[in-house]
Design an enzyme around this catalytic site. Structure first.
Site, PDB file in Angstrom:
ATOM      1  N   ARG A 120     -14.422  16.403 -23.809  1.00  0.00           N
ATOM      2  CA  ARG A 120     -15.837  16.666 -24.161  1.00  0.00           C
ATOM      3  C   ARG A 120     -16.785  15.559 -23.688  1.00  0.00           C
ATOM      4  NH1 ARG A 120     -13.670  18.330 -29.274  1.00  0.00           N
ATOM      5  NH2 ARG A 120     -13.295  20.567 -29.171  1.00  0.00           N
ATOM      6  N   GLU A 184     -32.956  17.553   2.671  1.00  0.00           N
ATOM      7  CA  GLU A 184     -33.448  17.310   1.295  1.00  0.00           C
ATOM      8  C   GLU A 184     -34.648  16.348   1.332  1.00  0.00           C
ATOM      9  OE1 GLU A 184     -32.349  19.087  -1.177  1.00  0.00           O
ATOM     10  OE2 GLU A 184     -30.182  19.405  -1.025  1.00  0.00           O
ATOM     11  N   HIS A 252     -28.722  28.917  -1.541  1.00  0.00           N
ATOM     12  CA  HIS A 252     -27.488  29.150  -2.303  1.00  0.00           C
ATOM     13  C   HIS A 252     -26.898  30.526  -1.980  1.00  0.00           C
ATOM     14  CE1 HIS A 252     -28.445  25.920  -5.575  1.00  0.00           C
ATOM     15  NE2 HIS A 252     -28.072  25.401  -4.429  1.00  0.00           N
ATOM     16  N   HIS A 265     -24.689  22.670   3.046  1.00  0.00           N
ATOM     17  CA  HIS A 265     -25.792  22.775   2.090  1.00  0.00           C
ATOM     18  C   HIS A 265     -27.141  22.438   2.734  1.00  0.00           C
ATOM     19  CE1 HIS A 265     -27.819  22.864  -1.743  1.00  0.00           C
ATOM     20  NE2 HIS A 265     -28.270  21.632  -1.546  1.00  0.00           N
TER      21      HIS A 265
HETATM   22  N1  LIG Z   1     -26.168  17.724  -8.301  1.00  0.00           N
HETATM   23  C1  LIG Z   1     -27.270  17.808  -7.597  1.00  0.00           C
HETATM   24  O1  LIG Z   1     -28.366  17.576  -8.105  1.00  0.00           O
HETATM   25  C2  LIG Z   1     -27.189  18.190  -6.139  1.00  0.00           C
HETATM   26  C3  LIG Z   1     -28.328  18.060  -5.318  1.00  0.00           C
HETATM   27  C4  LIG Z   1     -28.203  18.344  -3.960  1.00  0.00           C
HETATM   28  C5  LIG Z   1     -26.983  18.775  -3.442  1.00  0.00           C
HETATM   29  N2  LIG Z   1     -25.908  18.914  -4.276  1.00  0.00           N
HETATM   30  C6  LIG Z   1     -24.600  19.350  -3.752  1.00  0.00           C
HETATM   31  O2  LIG Z   1     -24.128  18.401  -2.814  1.00  0.00           O
HETATM   32  C7  LIG Z   1     -23.191  19.046  -1.951  1.00  0.00           C
HETATM   33  C8  LIG Z   1     -23.413  18.602  -0.521  1.00  0.00           C
HETATM   34  O3  LIG Z   1     -23.186  17.214  -0.439  1.00  0.00           O
HETATM   35  P1  LIG Z   1     -22.952  16.457   0.961  1.00  0.00           P
HETATM   36  O4  LIG Z   1     -23.909  16.964   1.949  1.00  0.00           O
HETATM   37  O5  LIG Z   1     -22.890  15.028   0.655  1.00  0.00           O
HETATM   38  O6  LIG Z   1     -21.548  17.033   1.447  1.00  0.00           O
HETATM   39  P2  LIG Z   1     -20.030  16.550   1.234  1.00  0.00           P
HETATM   40  O7  LIG Z   1     -19.814  15.945  -0.069  1.00  0.00           O
HETATM   41  O8  LIG Z   1     -19.203  17.735   1.598  1.00  0.00           O
HETATM   42  O9  LIG Z   1     -19.850  15.435   2.373  1.00  0.00           O
HETATM   43  C9  LIG Z   1     -19.919  15.822   3.727  1.00  0.00           C
HETATM   44  C10 LIG Z   1     -18.743  15.268   4.551  1.00  0.00           C
HETATM   45  O10 LIG Z   1     -18.956  13.895   4.787  1.00  0.00           O
HETATM   46  C11 LIG Z   1     -17.776  13.137   4.467  1.00  0.00           C
HETATM   47  N3  LIG Z   1     -18.255  11.803   4.093  1.00  0.00           N
HETATM   48  C12 LIG Z   1     -18.774  11.406   2.912  1.00  0.00           C
HETATM   49  N4  LIG Z   1     -19.195  10.123   3.005  1.00  0.00           N
HETATM   50  C13 LIG Z   1     -18.935   9.704   4.246  1.00  0.00           C
HETATM   51  C14 LIG Z   1     -19.148   8.477   4.947  1.00  0.00           C
HETATM   52  N5  LIG Z   1     -19.762   7.437   4.372  1.00  0.00           N
HETATM   53  N6  LIG Z   1     -18.735   8.390   6.231  1.00  0.00           N
HETATM   54  C15 LIG Z   1     -18.158   9.462   6.855  1.00  0.00           C
HETATM   55  N7  LIG Z   1     -17.937  10.646   6.251  1.00  0.00           N
HETATM   56  C16 LIG Z   1     -18.327  10.767   4.968  1.00  0.00           C
HETATM   57  C17 LIG Z   1     -17.132  13.959   3.369  1.00  0.00           C
HETATM   58  O11 LIG Z   1     -15.751  13.670   3.254  1.00  0.00           O
HETATM   59  C18 LIG Z   1     -17.387  15.375   3.866  1.00  0.00           C
HETATM   60  O12 LIG Z   1     -16.434  15.742   4.832  1.00  0.00           O
HETATM   61  C19 LIG Z   1     -23.378  20.544  -2.150  1.00  0.00           C
HETATM   62  O13 LIG Z   1     -22.304  21.057  -2.874  1.00  0.00           O
HETATM   63  C20 LIG Z   1     -24.654  20.640  -2.958  1.00  0.00           C
HETATM   64  O14 LIG Z   1     -24.678  21.769  -3.787  1.00  0.00           O
HETATM   65  C21 LIG Z   1     -25.994  18.618  -5.595  1.00  0.00           C
HETATM   66 ZN   LIG Z   2     -29.982  20.738  -2.412  1.00  0.00          ZN
END
Ligand SMILES: NC(=O)c1ccc[n+]([C@@H]2O[C@H](COP(=O)([O-])OP(=O)(O)OC[C@H]3O[C@@H](n4cnc5c(N)ncnc54)[C@H](O)[C@@H]3O)[C@@H](O)[C@H]2O)c1
Ligand SMILES: [Zn+2]
Length: 360
Positions: A120, A184, A252, A265
Site C-alpha cells: 500500500r 513535450e 494515447h 509517446h
Molecule cells: N507520468 C507522467 O506524468 C508521464 C508524462 C509523460 C510521459 N509519460 C510516459 O513516459 C513514457 C515515455 O518515456 P520515454 O520517452 O522516456 O521512453 P522510454 O522510457 O521507453 O525510454 C526510451 C528508450 O531510451 C532508453 N534510454 C533511457 N535512458 C537512456 C540514456 N540515458 N541513454 C540511452 N538510452 C536511454 C530506454 O532504455 C528506452 O529504450 C510513456 O509511457 C509515457 O506515457 C508519463
Molecule cells: Zn506525454
C-alpha cells in the site's frame, strides 16, 4: 546544483537538477532518510550503459538492481508482477525497502506504480535518464501501467520523495529519443509560455545537438512549468492539470491502436498536438496561422506531422480513453499560443470527421 521545490500540502519534495554528478546520487538519497535498502528498477539499455558507474556509486549491500525491458512494454502486468516477485525476495527482516526508478518515462511510470501499490505504498525516488522523463514524466506523481485496450488505465497519483535530474545522462541518449522529449517541450511552449515557443523556434539546432546552456534552460523551464500546474491541481480535480494533456487524447489512442509499437509517446504527442491545433482552427478557436506555426515547429524538430492509420481502430481506442465520459470526449483546445481551454462540448460527429480527415 539547482533545487526546485514542489510545494504540495501532504507530499512536498525537491527536484534536484545537476550535471555530471551521478556519483553523488547515493549520498543525496541517503540524506532523504527513506529506508535502508533500495531497489533500483531500470531498463537493459540504461543498465548496459551505466553498469560501471552504478557499481562504483551504489553499495551493493544496500541496493539491488532489477532490470525490466526497454520501451512501453515495461508498463505491463507482466513486468509489474515480475518486479514485485523480485522485491519480495529482497524484502527481509530489518530491511526498509524503497524504490529507485532509473530510466525513461516507462521505468518511472512502472517504478512509481509499484511503489504506490507494494504494501500500500513505499517511498520512491525518480532518476530520469531521458529528456522526456527529465522534463515531464518524472514530475507530478502520475504513475501507471497499460492494458492492451488502453494506455495508463491502471494507475495512481503517488509522489516521489525526490526527483534527481542529471543532465549528463542525456549524452548517451539517441537523437530519436531526444526528439521524444522535445515533443513535450513544445507542449509546454504551447500551453504556458509564448516566449518559450520563440526560444525553441530560434534554438532548434543547438537544442538538437544538446548544447549545454540551451539544454539546461529548456529543462529548467519545462520543470518549472510542470511544477506550477501540479502545485495548483495535484490530483487533477480542478481542471487545471488537464491542460498538460494537450495533444494527448489522440496521442494515447494512436499509441494504443498501434499496439505501443509503431509510434513512440513523443511522436504520438507531436501528431496529437497537430490534430488538436487543426481542430481548434476548424472550430474558429485559434487562427490558421497559429495551427500552422505548431506544425512548423514540430517539423523543424524532426517529429512526424502526419500518419495514415485505420480510422475505425483509432476511434475505438479513443472511446477507451480516460477522458471519454458518457459519450463526450474531453479535449484541450488552443485559443492562442500560451492560451488553452478544456472542453467536452464538441459534438462527437465533428470529432469523428476531423479524426478521419487527419488520418488520411
Ligand atoms: N507520468 C507522467 O506524468 C508521464 C508524462 C509523460 C510521459 N509519460 C510516459 O513516459 C513514457 C515515455 O518515456 P520515454 O520517452 O522516456 O521512453 P522510454 O522510457 O521507453 O525510454 C526510451 C528508450 O531510451 C532508453 N534510454 C533511457 N535512458 C537512456 C540514456 N540515458 N541513454 C540511452 N538510452 C536511454 C530506454 O532504455 C528506452 O529504450 C510513456 O509511457 C509515457 O506515457 C508519463
Ligand atoms: Zn506525454
Amino acid at each position: 546544483m539547482q533545487l526546485i521545490p514542489v510545494r504540495l500540502k501532504t507530499n512536498p519534495y525537491t527536484i534536484y537538477i545537476t550535471d555530471n554528478q551521478i556519483s553523488k546520487i547515493p549520498a543525496l538519497i541517503s540524506g532523504l532518510k527513506i529506508g535502508n535498502f533500495g531497489i533500483i528498477i531500470t531498463s537493459p539499455k540504461v543498465y548496459s550503459l551505466y553498469k560501471k558507474t552504478l557499481a562504483a556509486a551504489f553499495d551493493k549491500n544496500h541496493y539491488k538492481v532489477i532490470i525490466v525491458c526497454n520501451g512501453e512494454e515495461a508498463k505491463s502486468q507482466k513486468y509489474f508482477f515480475r518486479v514485485i516477485e523480485k522485491i519480495l525476495e529482497q524484502d527481509q527482516l530489518n530491511r526498509k525497502i524503497f524504490i529507485v526508478a532509473l530510466g525513461g518515462g516507462t521505468i518511472g511510470d512502472l517504478g512509481g506504480f509499484i511503489a504506490a501499490t507494494y504494501k500500500r505504498g513505499i517511498p520512491f525516488v525518480q532518476i530520469p535518464t531521458t529528456l522526456l522523463a527529465q522534463i515531464d514524466a518524472s514530475i507530478g506523481g502520475k504513475t501507471a501501467i497499460d492494458m492492451p485496450q488502453a494506455k495508463n488505465i491502471i494507475g495512481a497519483f503517488y509522489q516521489p520523495k525526490a526527483v534527481l535530474i542529471d543532465q549528463s545522462f542525456l549524452k548517451t541518449l539517441p537523437k530519436k529519443e531526444v526528439k521524444q522529449g522535445l515533443a513535450e517541450a513544445i507542449k509546454y511552449a504551447i500551453i504556458s509560455k509564448p516566449e518559450f515557443f520563440d526560444f525553441l523556434a530560434k534554438n532548434a539546432k543547438n537544442i538538437l545537438s544538446l548544447e549545454k546552456n540551451c539544454l539546461s534552460q529548456l529543462i529548467t523551464t519545462c520543470v518549472k512549468a510542470k511544477v506550477k500546474v501540479v502545485e495548483e491541481d495535484e490530483n487533477e480535480t480542478k481542471g487545471i492539470r488537464t491542460i498538460l494533456n494537450f495533444g494527448h487524447t489522440l496521442a494515447h489512442a494512436l499509441e494504443t491502436a498501434l499496439n505501443y509499437r509503431k509510434l513512440s509517446h513523443g511522436e504520438a504527442v507531436a501528431l496529437g498536438m497537430i490534430y488538436a491545433a487543426d481542430l481548434s482552427a476548424l472550430l474558429g478557436k485559434c487562427s490558421n496561422n497559429t495551427a500552422q506555426q505548431i506544425k512548423q515547429i514540430i517539423n523543424n524538430f524532426g517529429l512526424p506531422t502526419k500518419i495514415s492509420a485505420d480510422y475505425r481502430v483509432i476511434l475505438k481506442a479513443f472511446t477507451h480513453d480516460k477522458k471519454f465520459i458518457s459519450g463526450k470526449i474531453r479535449l484541450v483546445l488552443l485559443k492562442a499560443l500560451g492560451e488553452v481551454e478544456v472542453t467536452d462540448g464538441i459534438p462527437i460527429e465533428i470529432i469523428k470527421k476531423s479524426i478521419k480527415s487527419f488520418l488520411q
